[in-house]
Motif scaffolding. Sequence first.
Motif, short mmCIF file in Angstrom:
data_model
loop_
_atom_site.label_atom_id
_atom_site.label_comp_id
_atom_site.label_asym_id
_atom_site.label_seq_id
_atom_site.Cartn_x
_atom_site.Cartn_y
_atom_site.Cartn_z
N ASP A 959 0.72 -1.18 0.07
CA ASP A 959 0.07 0.16 -0.07
C ASP A 959 0.71 1.17 -0.07
O ASP A 959 1.94 1.01 0.38
N GLY A 960 0.29 2.42 -0.61
CA GLY A 960 0.97 3.70 -0.57
C GLY A 960 1.48 4.07 0.94
O GLY A 960 2.22 5.20 0.76
N SER A 961 0.73 3.76 1.83
CA SER A 961 1.16 4.24 3.15
C SER A 961 2.40 3.55 3.84
O SER A 961 2.93 3.98 4.80
N GLU A 962 2.82 2.41 2.88
CA GLU A 962 3.86 1.68 3.70
C GLU A 962 5.03 2.34 2.94
O GLU A 962 5.22 2.99 1.92
N SER A 963 6.23 2.14 3.94
CA SER A 963 7.52 2.45 3.40
C SER A 963 8.72 1.59 3.54
O SER A 963 9.85 1.70 3.53
N ARG A 964 8.16 0.10 3.76
CA ARG A 964 9.29 -0.69 3.96
C ARG A 964 8.81 -2.19 3.61
O ARG A 964 7.61 -2.51 3.87
N HIS A 965 9.36 -2.97 3.22
CA HIS A 965 9.11 -4.47 3.25
C HIS A 965 10.43 -5.31 3.33
O HIS A 965 11.66 -5.01 2.94
N CYS A 966 10.00 -6.38 3.93
CA CYS A 966 11.14 -7.67 4.20
C CYS A 966 11.01 -8.66 3.35
O CYS A 966 9.70 -9.10 3.12
N PHE A 967 11.97 -9.56 2.75
CA PHE A 967 11.83 -10.35 1.82
C PHE A 967 12.55 -11.58 2.70
O PHE A 967 13.73 -11.41 3.35
N ASN A 968 11.83 -12.73 2.66
CA ASN A 968 12.38 -13.91 3.33
C ASN A 968 12.80 -14.99 2.30
O ASN A 968 12.47 -14.85 1.04
N ASP A 969 13.30 -16.13 2.88
CA ASP A 969 13.68 -17.38 1.80
C ASP A 969 14.61 -16.79 0.84
O ASP A 969 14.49 -17.45 -0.38
N LEU A 970 15.69 -16.18 1.09
CA LEU A 970 16.69 -15.82 0.40
C LEU A 970 18.06 -16.60 0.58
O LEU A 970 17.90 -17.57 1.31
N SER A 971 18.83 -16.75 -0.31
CA SER A 971 20.14 -17.46 -0.45
C SER A 971 21.15 -16.96 0.53
O SER A 971 21.10 -15.79 0.02
N PRO A 972 21.79 -17.42 1.20
CA PRO A 972 23.04 -16.75 2.00
C PRO A 972 24.17 -16.23 0.90
O PRO A 972 24.14 -17.03 -0.01
N ASP A 973 24.68 -15.33 1.47
CA ASP A 973 26.10 -14.81 0.58
C ASP A 973 25.57 -14.82 -0.84
O ASP A 973 26.57 -14.73 -1.60
N THR A 974 24.71 -14.06 -1.00
CA THR A 974 24.09 -13.74 -2.52
C THR A 974 23.76 -12.23 -2.69
O THR A 974 23.12 -11.83 -1.57
N GLN A 975 24.14 -11.77 -3.93
CA GLN A 975 23.93 -10.36 -3.99
C GLN A 975 22.41 -10.39 -4.64
O GLN A 975 22.17 -11.13 -5.53
N TYR A 976 21.80 -9.25 -4.22
CA TYR A 976 20.28 -9.33 -4.50
C TYR A 976 20.15 -7.69 -5.11
O TYR A 976 20.67 -6.69 -4.48
N LYS A 977 19.31 -7.44 -5.96
CA LYS A 977 18.74 -6.05 -6.39
C LYS A 977 17.27 -5.90 -6.22
O LYS A 977 16.57 -6.81 -6.41
N ILE A 978 17.26 -4.87 -5.31
CA ILE A 978 15.70 -4.60 -4.78
C ILE A 978 15.42 -3.36 -5.79
O ILE A 978 16.24 -2.34 -5.79
N THR A 979 14.24 -3.57 -6.32
CA THR A 979 13.77 -2.51 -7.28
C THR A 979 12.23 -1.98 -6.65
O THR A 979 11.66 -3.05 -6.41
N VAL A 980 12.31 -0.89 -6.51
CA VAL A 980 10.64 -0.22 -6.03
C VAL A 980 10.11 0.75 -7.11
O VAL A 980 11.17 1.58 -7.66
N TYR A 981 8.97 0.41 -7.62
CA TYR A 981 8.25 1.20 -8.48
C TYR A 981 7.34 1.90 -7.59
O TYR A 981 6.38 0.97 -7.29
N ALA A 982 7.08 3.08 -7.69
CA ALA A 982 5.95 4.04 -7.20
C ALA A 982 4.73 3.83 -8.27
O ALA A 982 5.04 4.19 -9.50
N GLN A 983 3.60 3.61 -7.89
CA GLN A 983 2.10 3.67 -8.63
C GLN A 983 1.26 4.52 -8.56
O GLN A 983 1.02 4.51 -7.17
N LEU A 984 0.91 5.45 -9.35
CA LEU A 984 -0.35 6.14 -9.21
C LEU A 984 -1.41 5.86 -10.22
O LEU A 984 -1.34 6.19 -11.35
N GLN A 985 -2.44 5.16 -9.80
CA GLN A 985 -3.58 4.91 -10.49
C GLN A 985 -2.93 3.86 -11.65
O GLN A 985 -2.24 2.94 -11.21
N ASP A 986 -3.14 4.19 -12.90
CA ASP A 986 -2.45 3.29 -14.14
C ASP A 986 -1.00 3.74 -14.38
O ASP A 986 -0.51 3.21 -15.29
N THR A 987 -0.60 4.69 -13.82
CA THR A 987 0.89 5.16 -14.00
C THR A 987 1.78 4.70 -13.04
O THR A 987 1.80 4.37 -11.87
N GLU A 988 2.89 3.99 -13.72
CA GLU A 988 4.10 3.72 -12.67
C GLU A 988 5.31 4.24 -13.07
O GLU A 988 5.83 4.73 -14.11
#
Length: 1473
Positions: A959-988
């Motif tokens: 939801d737009g009121s949130e400002s954080r999120h946690c991901f689980n079930d990841l692999s140890p010692d691995t590089q991850y890319k986290i990407t956040v897209y803001a959405q406004l109605q049909d616009t991303e």
Amino acid sequence: MRMRMQARGSSTFFLLALTSLFAGPTQGQVPAPRRLRFKELGSGMLSVSWKEPKGEFDSYRLIYSSGGREREVQVTKDEAKAVIADYDHNKEYNFRVIALSGVQQSKPLLGSYKASRSEVSDSSSQTHREKQNSEPEQDNEISQDVFVCKTPAIADIVILVDGSWSIGRINFRLVRMFLESLVNAFSVSSDHTRIGLAQYSGDPRIEWHLNTHATKDAVINAVKNLPYKGGNTLTGLALMYILENSFKPESGSRTGVPKIGVLITDGKSQDDVQSPARSLREAGIELFAIGVKNADENELKAIASPPEDTHVYNVADFSVMSSIVEGLTRTVCGRVEQLYKDIRGESGPATAPAAPRDLVTSEVTARSFRVSWTHAPGTVEKYRVVYYASRAQPDEVVVNGDENSVVLQYLNSLTEYEVAVFAVYSNSASEALRGKETTLALPMVNNLELYDITHSSMRVRWGVAEGASGYMILYAPLTEADVADEKEVKVADTVTEIELEGLTPATEYTVTVYAMYGDEASDPRTGQETTLPLTPARNLRITDVSHSSAKLTWEAASRKVNGYRIMYVKTDGVQTNEVEVGRVTTLLLSNLTSLTEYTVAIFAIYDEGQADSVTDSFTTRAVPAPQSLKSSDVSTDRFRVSWQHAASDVALYKLSWTSVGGGETKESVISGNSNSYVITGLMPQTEYEVSLTAIYKDEAESETLEISQTTAARTTTVTTTTTTTTTAVVRLGVRGLQLSDFTTFSMGVSWEPLRSNVRQYRVSYITARGDRAEQVMMVPGNQNAVVLQPLLSDTEYRVSVTAVYADGDGPSVTRTARTLPLSAPKNLRVSEEWYNRFRITWDTPPSPTMGYRIVYQPVSAPGRALETFVGDDVNTMLILNLLSGTEYSVKVIATYTTGSSEALTGRAKTLYLGVTNLNTYQVRMNSMCAQWQPHRHANQYRVVIESLLNGQKQEVRVDGSESRHCFNDLSPDTQYKITVYAQLQDTEGPAVTTIQKTFPVPTLPPTRPPTTTPLPTIPVAKEVCRAAKADLVFLVDGSWSIGDDNFVKIIRFLHSTTGALDEIGPRGTQVAIAQFSDDARTEFKLNSYDNKESLLDAIQRISYKGGNTKTGRAMQHVKDAIFTVAGGSRRGVPKVLVVLTDGRSQDDVNKISREIQMEGYIVFAIGFADADYGELVSIASKPSERHVFFVDDLDAFKKIEEKLITFVCEAATATCPSVPMSGSTLPGFRMMEMFGLVEHLYSNLEGISMEPGTFNSFNSYRLASDALLALPTRFIHPEGLPSDYTITMLFRLLPETPQEPFALWEILNSRNEPLVGVILDNSGKTLTFFNNDYRGDFQTVTFEGPEIKKLFYGSFHKLHIAVSKTLAQVMVDCNLAGEKPINAAGNITIDGLEVLGRMVRSRGDKDNSAPFQLQSFDIVCSTSWARRDKCCDLPSLRKENGGICSLRLQYKPLPDKSVNSSYRVTWPVTTPS
């Protein structure tokens, strides 16, 4: 509590009164009226009056009854009385007075009145009778019974009052009122009961001895003027003090007289109380202990004499101390009588007063029940019925001794009450008869119905709840909306139906109805219904479709519609056109493009938004062709063609002609306003084909119209010779030739018509440069205007007009003019920027155009150029479907018949629909969390995590009121890319990315911390912290030995401790937190948060660090990075550091600890588990017993939390903050730092220089005559001066110090008038101290003599001025120089200045100062400091004392050295502990 009272008036009336003791409302209630009074005005009239409540209310309701008949009177807010006109003095009347505020009401003020002829012997009645005999018109006042101890026994009573800072000045007033009630209960005189009083905090003092006051009035007057002391809470010391000072013959204590001690305290003692209390009891002194608020009940029991239930009292707040006065005074009175008999050997075996029996409860409702009992034997004056719910304050009712039943009213529903009934005899009370009863549930509403539902409203109806005082309706959309979306309506008890308006269409609502009973609510009754959707427009019809217009017609949506929004777009285009209209149902669309399909949508607009659309499509027709093309005026070389206009919006006509026999086709473009044209230059007797086409504004061309026409044959004339005489004809040239109506491709030519013998006119035109062939047009003689076209744009033409006569040409007339250029639009403007669109607007050129081309292309991102075209009547366009946060280049090009203009260029940028500050936290082996700064318009976020090793993805939408999120079930010692897209109605929005690596699998994996559960509410500030103002830093051990579970406990401890603070921010306490292991990490700085809510939220987000334990490095980090100006540290504010650790440091802490303490920091050390106590002592300030805390584990934090908060807040109290002084921590003010007279600040002050002091290692500061150091008082003493204090100054007068008097230090008000200060008179060799006393009178005391004269001999001297409420004492170089009595001081105003060295005769803007040298200046909040200080900073005294002053080496790196191998060594001389 309601009590009956007996009184007798001048006519021996018998008065029965019942009144309430609830003097003030509880939080959230309407305040109750007070002090009910009755007065008979004559036969048949009774006046009832009362005192208005303390708080907000609207009006009163007076209810009275007699003989079972009840009546009600409404009384306005301004009136506090009513007259009962039908009063019968033979009846008893019961009264209830209720204050009203809206639908809420107060607890009732209850009373009854009855007049009878019976005689009463009660002593209080005699008093009333005498008063009424002397004042027959005096009102009978209904108030609570005041117990008076009537025993002939005498006693010596000493009251010991806690005056520590935690009580506060406001609560101390309530203590005075309590003491006044206590004293009033006894017969006080020198030969009866004597009362003495002592007050204590850090050090106790006698306020008055037992033999000081000989009358009750004198004691009460002393109580009213009892000053507030302030300080710590050393109860054990105070108990021993009264044993040694109060219960002595010289203090008025008598032998053979019972001795009573009464202790009043609000907190746990900071020293041992058991031994002093035992000594008092062993000395024959009976002790009563009264605890208020935060008092420790176990400690009270340890102090008081047995039994505990009669000698220990504990109340929750100062405001309810009055509730224990009667019980306490009765018990003390009874004990005095018993002890008096014991001393005289008169007492027999003690028998306890008999108690009532057989407690029975009945008539149970939700708000009341009846209590009945069997009478106790003997003469019972009254029965006290005490009742209370669990963890609530007790209430009580007092009834006459001949009654054995009472109804307890205004109770809480579904609550178990404990009831105790006491039989009250003349000087004693029985044990309690006890029982329990539980009230019923409050009746709730029934038959809840939701009906008459529209798109924005619904009606609610319910059944009556018996006895309800009103109803509360809560309603909210049944979505995941914010709690703030829930709305509340309160109605009176007579209302059972309301309409809910302003609802959201097509939304399910939950409606809850509570029956209200005062401030208490019944169980709810709930229903659900869905509002109707907004009604759209209906039956859209499209008629009268032409090539450029169409008519729209539709049926109205609803009577509540505000208007309509019509949107239409070419089905294959991107340009959307929008029109808003009012409450109409038809609209003509114009300026459409021919042969184009359009889609139309109509939205009905309401206050609540817009309804769904009704849509349809249509296709415009082809443009029409001209009509009725025909020829006329045919001659040998010309003929005229004419036609009827095709339509009103034709822009041009294209006319072409060619000979049927072949030859060049000629063409002419004619204005759309013309409907005829003369074709000239033709061959005689030749057939020509003529075609005509209409050209429209959108460049569409109509079908071509064609005709044929043959020119006339040339006539052959036979010449005959005839001689005639003729008159010569003059051939004239045209007059008034004008060129006008310029366009980019044409111009108009006109002239004045000539005589009728002109056959025609020849119009020839050629470019002024001559780069084009000359063109000729022949115009009939009856025509005097023509349009020249097509011409070149922005070109000068030379135009000649010649009149052609039958016999030849007239003279030519020539003019020149220029066609208009292909002008470009101007002034490109950008507006309505949004995430996927913006609007452009331009100024149109002066030349008529065919329309405009708009070309736009992204500049900051790849993308092709897009183009659209708009008509000539458009100068603005909303460009849609753009990329967010992207800059575009925009071009606007005007299109003309003959070409295009230069481009008008500009740039525009869409808003950035993307998050910021994306980062990771709580990175673990199999999980990580991302947090970002939320976007204010985003309604949701798409969050994607992708493994850079194998490309596996997880995607969530939050939801737009949130400002954080946690991901689980990841692999140890691995590089991850986290990407956040803001959405406004049909616009991303664009992708915002961060990369983080999960932890590797450790050899010995430490457990990662669970997410800290946020605490639900913001804690209330502790009373002791109300005036706190400090820079407070917590340094938290985050090493591996702490562990996840313990770190959560540390976070909770920080949350609870900081929650006890009052104002957070620059005007109160600033808080920073750093966590350390191998190194230190600043979690947030002092100036990061300015309110408690955000501070507590930040504490909850702190993550566990892990590592080793380097405490020394962490303390250095706090000093260098947090206690700085950049970190938010403030000048002149106490700097407090709290260190929490569970083990011994792996580096050196001694050096940095000494540096921090030397620089004035107040350090608390908290150790647990394996912490080293010796190391904690070296870290913390002195004394250790106040600054060092040690617990076995973190579960025991609660044991020290209260004391730590108290000590920290006392150190930060604005009135007397704790400051380091002479190797210890004392309450006071370091004035040198306040005025900037320290090594790192003095250079910023004008007229100040630094010089050596009494030792080379001590700095002193020379104040020049132009220095005049001044600071606002509110910065130094924001709460004023304490009642007792010592001024300490080490200074030296200079040869240039003037002979005139000057103030070493003084405080001025806003009018420059002195309030308090110290004056030196160099000529008279005197010292004067002055202030304003508590009455506002100005008082001065002047000291002189040998010790005072030393100050003027040019050496350094130390001056102490100890100021108490009764005495001003001066010491020079730690020797008494004199003391003089003074009155207690009043407090100062803080709207002025505090000044150093100001000349006494300074006035206004001409203030100047006396030069002198100042080494130290402190104000200590104690008068004992002058005696404790040994003046070890004076070299002469250090030698004379022969070692009484010890040396302690202090070292720090020289500031001007680049290596740490050089140190400056200093040794402050201190008095040994």
